[in-house]
Scaffold this motif. Sequence first.
Motif, short mmCIF file in Angstrom:
data_model
loop_
_atom_site.label_atom_id
_atom_site.label_comp_id
_atom_site.label_asym_id
_atom_site.label_seq_id
_atom_site.Cartn_x
_atom_site.Cartn_y
_atom_site.Cartn_z
N GLU A 176 -11.80 24.72 -1.11
CA GLU A 176 -11.36 23.93 0.05
C GLU A 176 -10.68 22.63 -0.39
OE1 GLU A 176 -14.88 23.30 2.27
OE2 GLU A 176 -15.13 25.41 2.86
N GLN A 177 -11.28 21.95 -1.36
CA GLN A 177 -10.70 20.69 -1.81
C GLN A 177 -9.36 20.91 -2.53
OE1 GLN A 177 -12.02 18.48 -0.08
NE2 GLN A 177 -13.13 17.13 -1.49
N SER A 178 -9.24 22.00 -3.25
CA SER A 178 -7.99 22.30 -3.95
C SER A 178 -6.86 22.56 -2.95
CB SER A 178 -8.17 23.49 -4.88
OG SER A 178 -9.14 23.23 -5.86
N LYS A 179 -7.18 23.28 -1.87
CA LYS A 179 -6.16 23.50 -0.84
C LYS A 179 -5.71 22.20 -0.22
CE LYS A 179 -7.67 28.17 0.46
NZ LYS A 179 -8.24 29.02 1.54
N ARG A 180 -6.67 21.29 0.07
CA ARG A 180 -6.31 20.00 0.63
C ARG A 180 -5.47 19.18 -0.34
NH1 ARG A 180 -4.24 16.89 4.10
NH2 ARG A 180 -4.99 14.71 4.07
N LEU A 181 -5.81 19.25 -1.64
CA LEU A 181 -5.05 18.50 -2.65
C LEU A 181 -3.62 19.02 -2.76
CD1 LEU A 181 -5.35 16.24 -4.73
CD2 LEU A 181 -6.03 17.96 -6.39
N ILE B 43 -1.58 17.62 -0.01
CA ILE B 43 -1.19 16.22 -0.24
C ILE B 43 -0.01 16.14 -1.20
CG2 ILE B 43 -1.98 14.04 -1.25
CD1 ILE B 43 -4.75 14.64 -0.19
N TYR B 44 -0.05 16.95 -2.26
CA TYR B 44 1.06 16.93 -3.22
C TYR B 44 2.36 17.46 -2.62
CZ TYR B 44 -1.57 15.45 -7.33
OH TYR B 44 -2.29 14.72 -8.23
N LYS B 45 2.26 18.43 -1.70
CA LYS B 45 3.48 18.92 -1.03
C LYS B 45 4.09 17.84 -0.15
CE LYS B 45 2.16 23.81 -0.99
NZ LYS B 45 1.77 24.97 -0.13
N MET C 253 -4.66 6.10 4.01
CA MET C 253 -4.49 5.87 2.58
C MET C 253 -4.51 7.21 1.85
SD MET C 253 -6.84 2.46 2.08
CE MET C 253 -8.19 3.11 3.04
N VAL C 254 -3.34 7.76 1.71
CA VAL C 254 -3.22 9.09 1.13
C VAL C 254 -3.58 9.09 -0.35
CG1 VAL C 254 -1.66 11.03 0.76
CG2 VAL C 254 -1.44 9.65 2.83
N LEU C 255 -3.18 8.05 -1.07
CA LEU C 255 -3.46 8.00 -2.51
C LEU C 255 -4.96 7.90 -2.78
CD1 LEU C 255 -0.59 5.68 -3.80
CD2 LEU C 255 -0.75 8.16 -3.91
N GLU C 256 -5.67 7.15 -1.95
CA GLU C 256 -7.12 7.06 -2.12
C GLU C 256 -7.80 8.40 -1.86
OE1 GLU C 256 -10.98 5.93 -2.72
OE2 GLU C 256 -9.09 5.01 -3.38
N GLU C 257 -7.32 9.10 -0.85
CA GLU C 257 -7.86 10.43 -0.56
C GLU C 257 -7.57 11.38 -1.72
OE1 GLU C 257 -7.67 13.93 2.87
OE2 GLU C 257 -6.38 12.15 3.00
N GLN C 258 -6.36 11.26 -2.29
CA GLN C 258 -5.99 12.10 -3.43
C GLN C 258 -6.89 11.82 -4.62
OE1 GLN C 258 -1.81 11.92 -4.45
NE2 GLN C 258 -2.25 12.30 -6.60
N ARG C 259 -7.15 10.53 -4.90
CA ARG C 259 -8.03 10.16 -6.01
C ARG C 259 -9.45 10.67 -5.76
NH1 ARG C 259 -12.10 7.74 -7.13
NH2 ARG C 259 -12.36 7.19 -4.94
N PHE C 260 -9.91 10.55 -4.52
CA PHE C 260 -11.26 10.99 -4.17
C PHE C 260 -11.42 12.50 -4.38
CE2 PHE C 260 -14.14 12.79 -1.02
CZ PHE C 260 -15.32 12.11 -1.31
N ILE C 261 -10.41 13.27 -4.02
CA ILE C 261 -10.50 14.73 -4.18
C ILE C 261 -10.52 15.09 -5.67
CG2 ILE C 261 -9.29 16.91 -3.77
CD1 ILE C 261 -8.30 15.79 -1.16
N HIS C 262 -9.71 14.41 -6.48
CA HIS C 262 -9.74 14.67 -7.93
C HIS C 262 -11.14 14.38 -8.50
CE1 HIS C 262 -5.74 15.86 -9.18
NE2 HIS C 262 -5.20 14.97 -8.35
N GLU C 263 -11.73 13.28 -8.07
CA GLU C 263 -13.08 12.97 -8.54
C GLU C 263 -14.08 14.02 -8.05
OE1 GLU C 263 -16.51 9.49 -8.16
OE2 GLU C 263 -14.58 9.29 -7.12
N ASP C 264 -13.91 14.44 -6.81
CA ASP C 264 -14.81 15.44 -6.24
C ASP C 264 -14.73 16.75 -7.03
OD1 ASP C 264 -16.70 16.42 -4.53
OD2 ASP C 264 -15.24 17.07 -3.03
N LEU C 265 -13.52 17.14 -7.43
CA LEU C 265 -13.36 18.38 -8.18
C LEU C 265 -14.03 18.29 -9.55
CD1 LEU C 265 -9.63 19.28 -7.36
CD2 LEU C 265 -11.69 20.41 -6.52
N GLU C 266 -13.91 17.14 -10.19
CA GLU C 266 -14.56 16.97 -11.49
C GLU C 266 -16.08 17.01 -11.36
OE1 GLU C 266 -13.13 13.45 -13.32
OE2 GLU C 266 -11.06 14.18 -13.53
#
Length: 501
Positions: free
Chosen positions: A50-55, A58-60, A1-14
Amino acid sequence: MVLEEQRFIHEDLERLEQAIADRVAEEPRNIRERLSRDHEISHLLNRIEEQSKRLLEIYKDADGARDHEIQAISTGEQFEEFYRQLDEIKDFHKRYPNEPVENLERAYKRRQPGEGEPTGMEIDTMFTGEEGYGQFLDLTRLHEEYLNLPGIKRLSYIQYLDVFDAFTFPQLPIKRNSKLSEKYFKYVGELATYLEEFIKKVRPLQDLTKLFASFDNEFEKQWEENQVPGWLEETTENGTLGPKTEGSGEGIWCADCEKEFKNENVYKNHLNGKKHIRAAEARKAAGDTSDRPAPATTNGTHRLKERAVAEREHRIRSLARALDPERQATRVNVERKQGMTERERQMELEAMLAESENFGGDRGNDMSDDEGEERIYNPLKLPLAWDGKPIPYWLYKLHGLGVEYPCEICGNFVYMGRRAFDKHFSEALHIFGLKCLGVTSNTNLFREITRIEEATKLWEKLEKDRKKERDLRDNVVQMEDAEGNVMPERIYLDLQKQGIL
């Protein structure tokens, strides 16, 4: 679930940004708390990176998984993909019922004393006792290694602190070739490594990667321009490059004998030798008249060794400049400890260890209910130092801070210690008290006078002396009018101007 991982990283960054903001808003009370806070912020910043690199990966969407998942959700049955993912989540938790759920709010929350593991435990094991939480350098072991180098003069630890980053004569009486030894190379390497690790521990929020890169660029530029101190090269008599040292011509190559001479005098003396003459004649007979340079392998390897040592020396010099405040503080601390007795040193060490042990959960019991400030154990009522802690008792006795000096002129204010007492005579409070008593000039004459009665008597005496002096000055010349009246010259002139005489 790529979108869930993407949402989780955004929350983690905040959450990470909010955690950093909470820690920056706090005002540390001492250097230990400041270092603990800075290292926590540094870890959070690394996590953001690290989380920004992973994000970004995902966007690429290099493998197309994100686009495939978006297409699966947006096409076909509206809730089919939703229930499919829900079933996967339920199936996962059935297989792993005890799997903990990561709580980001709790993970990055600032832990207070008594809420789990004590804060600042990493700082306690990061520094040695001599370093004092990054306030001072601990070069005692490196000082011993320095003294074991061949040709080194005996220096005290304080003297070593002044010259540990000097690698030229006369501060470092080691010849250039001796610097290429394995022992010296190991010493400068350990010294450079210690300074690098120390600056990483005391300045976790500084961009040290950029700082170290500037050191490397500066060295590369100096090496290319042949400006590194102690490692200069000059052109020798036969046209080859050799090291430039004081009073010697090291590295001179003899093309006839195919031999390198480390000393210029030895090279000149061998020119008259039979072996050199025969080699020169044989070379001339063979028709080889060109100046053959030294073998590239020999000169190249030798220069690479010099470059490695010179690079470490340059790194030490650069780091010593960056750590100059800690270096000066270390010198002051060493001189201070040399003036202490063994018992005082032991007491200071025990106090530091007790503070380190009680910093965690026990600190919560010492908090004031009204103000929330830490209670300081100070039964002797010692004055507080710059860090908010009581000064050492030996310093208290040395300056006589236990002696009280009251001053009645300052409103019965009590000054602790002779130094504060002597200083207060030129301060505004004492001068204002003298003015209230009528003393308007020559306040320096009232030094050491603290009683109102004594100050008043002295001022009255000074006023009488001034009046008497004026009268004597006015009555020096006597004048007589036509009727025989004798009077001072000043009064006679006044009456004459008025036309009375």
